[in-house]
Design a protein around this motif. Structure first.
Motif, short mmCIF file in Angstrom:
data_model
loop_
_atom_site.label_atom_id
_atom_site.label_comp_id
_atom_site.label_asym_id
_atom_site.label_seq_id
_atom_site.Cartn_x
_atom_site.Cartn_y
_atom_site.Cartn_z
N LYS A 91 0.90 -1.39 0.21
CA LYS A 91 -0.78 -0.41 0.33
C LYS A 91 0.51 1.40 -0.12
O LYS A 91 0.78 2.10 -0.76
N LYS A 92 1.53 1.40 0.70
CA LYS A 92 2.33 2.38 0.69
C LYS A 92 3.43 1.94 -0.30
O LYS A 92 3.40 4.02 -0.78
N GLN A 93 3.45 1.53 -1.00
CA GLN A 93 4.57 2.10 -2.56
C GLN A 93 3.65 2.26 -2.99
O GLN A 93 3.94 3.24 -4.57
N ILE A 94 2.06 1.56 -3.62
CA ILE A 94 1.32 2.42 -3.99
C ILE A 94 1.47 3.56 -4.37
O ILE A 94 1.16 4.96 -4.82
N GLN A 95 0.86 5.04 -2.94
CA GLN A 95 0.62 5.85 -2.31
C GLN A 95 2.43 6.83 -3.27
O GLN A 95 2.08 7.20 -3.77
N ILE A 96 3.34 5.86 -2.47
CA ILE A 96 4.60 6.91 -3.65
C ILE A 96 4.33 7.00 -4.68
O ILE A 96 5.06 8.08 -5.36
N ASP A 97 4.49 5.55 -5.45
CA ASP A 97 3.76 5.38 -7.22
C ASP A 97 3.16 6.80 -7.32
O ASP A 97 3.72 7.53 -8.31
N TYR A 98 2.11 7.00 -6.57
CA TYR A 98 0.73 8.24 -6.71
C TYR A 98 1.70 9.11 -6.18
O TYR A 98 1.17 9.94 -7.54
N LEU A 99 2.04 9.98 -5.93
CA LEU A 99 2.73 11.38 -5.60
C LEU A 99 3.86 11.65 -6.64
O LEU A 99 4.18 12.50 -6.43
N GLU A 100 4.73 10.56 -6.56
CA GLU A 100 5.92 10.64 -7.75
C GLU A 100 5.10 10.90 -8.99
O GLU A 100 5.29 12.13 -9.61
N LYS A 101 3.88 10.50 -9.56
CA LYS A 101 3.29 10.76 -10.45
C LYS A 101 2.31 12.33 -10.75
O LYS A 101 2.88 12.98 -11.50
N MET A 102 1.72 12.58 -9.89
CA MET A 102 0.99 13.66 -9.23
C MET A 102 2.47 14.89 -9.10
O MET A 102 2.04 15.83 -10.25
N ILE A 103 3.29 14.58 -8.88
CA ILE A 103 5.00 15.68 -9.39
C ILE A 103 5.57 15.84 -10.30
O ILE A 103 5.31 16.31 -10.70
N ASP A 104 5.20 14.17 -11.85
CA ASP A 104 5.88 15.00 -12.58
C ASP A 104 4.77 15.46 -12.90
O ASP A 104 5.07 16.09 -14.57
N ILE A 105 3.81 15.01 -13.32
CA ILE A 105 2.48 15.40 -13.63
C ILE A 105 2.71 17.18 -13.43
O ILE A 105 1.90 17.85 -14.41
N ALA A 106 2.69 17.61 -12.42
CA ALA A 106 2.56 19.35 -11.61
C ALA A 106 3.70 19.69 -12.32
O ALA A 106 3.76 20.85 -13.18
N LYS A 107 4.83 18.96 -12.58
CA LYS A 107 6.13 19.81 -13.76
C LYS A 107 5.60 20.47 -14.83
O LYS A 107 6.48 20.70 -15.42
N THR A 108 5.66 18.53 -15.66
CA THR A 108 5.04 19.09 -17.11
C THR A 108 4.18 19.86 -17.32
O THR A 108 3.81 20.78 -18.69
N ASP A 109 2.36 19.62 -16.70
CA ASP A 109 1.18 20.32 -16.88
C ASP A 109 1.32 21.94 -16.71
O ASP A 109 1.01 22.74 -17.15
N LEU A 110 1.74 21.71 -14.94
CA LEU A 110 2.39 23.04 -14.69
C LEU A 110 2.95 24.01 -14.61
O LEU A 110 2.97 25.44 -14.19
N ASP A 111 3.94 23.55 -15.00
CA ASP A 111 5.92 23.77 -14.47
C ASP A 111 5.70 24.36 -13.52
O ASP A 111 6.27 25.52 -12.59
N ILE A 112 5.49 22.87 -12.44
CA ILE A 112 5.49 23.24 -11.02
C ILE A 112 6.88 22.40 -10.67
O ILE A 112 6.68 21.74 -10.97
N ASP A 113 7.96 22.50 -9.93
CA ASP A 113 8.81 22.37 -9.63
C ASP A 113 8.34 22.23 -7.96
O ASP A 113 9.33 22.74 -7.50
N ILE A 114 8.50 20.96 -7.22
CA ILE A 114 7.96 20.60 -6.59
C ILE A 114 9.14 19.81 -5.74
O ILE A 114 9.57 20.00 -4.54
N LYS A 115 9.92 19.03 -6.14
CA LYS A 115 10.99 18.16 -5.39
C LYS A 115 12.26 19.61 -5.26
O LYS A 115 12.42 20.45 -5.85
#
Length: 132
Positions: A91-115
């Motif tokens: 479950k924790k791995q699924i959450q990590i994968d989800y959050l990493e995907k959201m960070i990637d989407i924020a960077k590509t679509d919204l041009d926000i660098d969260i990392k």
């Protein structure tokens, strides 16, 4: 006149196969000595003697210690705990994968660098204020 009476021996005789079968049940962890005692209605001292005689791992002079819970019950409980922990890790791995995907989407679509950028200098903290 006394009848020809034969006294019945109070000692029971057990076959070698039965003795070895009981020892195998004990060694495999299926049953503890008290469980075998109740199951076969045989004294625990006899069972311990057979263990010393027929066992491949126990020798006379070494003490056999058993806990109240049989080793199989403990093993089942540990296996259940491992299963629960593996599910939690999954479950924790699924959450990590989800959050990493959201960070990637924020960077590509919204041009926000969260990392955090590794080149960003550390903050020096808040400035000190002087008292009047």
């Amino acid at each position: 006149m006394k009848a020809n009476v034969k006294l019945i021996s109070k000692h029971r005789k057990y076959s070698e196969e039965l003795k070895k079968s009981i020892v195998n049940d004990f060694e495999s962890g299926k049953f503890s000595v008290p469980q075998l005692e109740r199951l076969h209605n045989i004294s625990n001292q006899s069972i311990y003697n057979w263990i010393y005689k027929y066992s491949r791992s126990n020798e006379r002079g070494q003490r056999i210690l058993e806990m109240k819970d049989s080793s199989t019950e403990k093993l089942k409980a540990l296996e259940q705990r491992i299963k629960e922990l593996e599910q939690t890790v999954g479950k924790k791995q699924i959450q990590i994968d989800y959050l990493e995907k959201m960070i990637d989407i924020a960077k590509t679509d919204l041009d926000i660098d969260i990392k955090k950028n590794s080149n960003t200098p550390q903050s020096s903290g808040s400035a000190t204020t002087r008292r009047k």
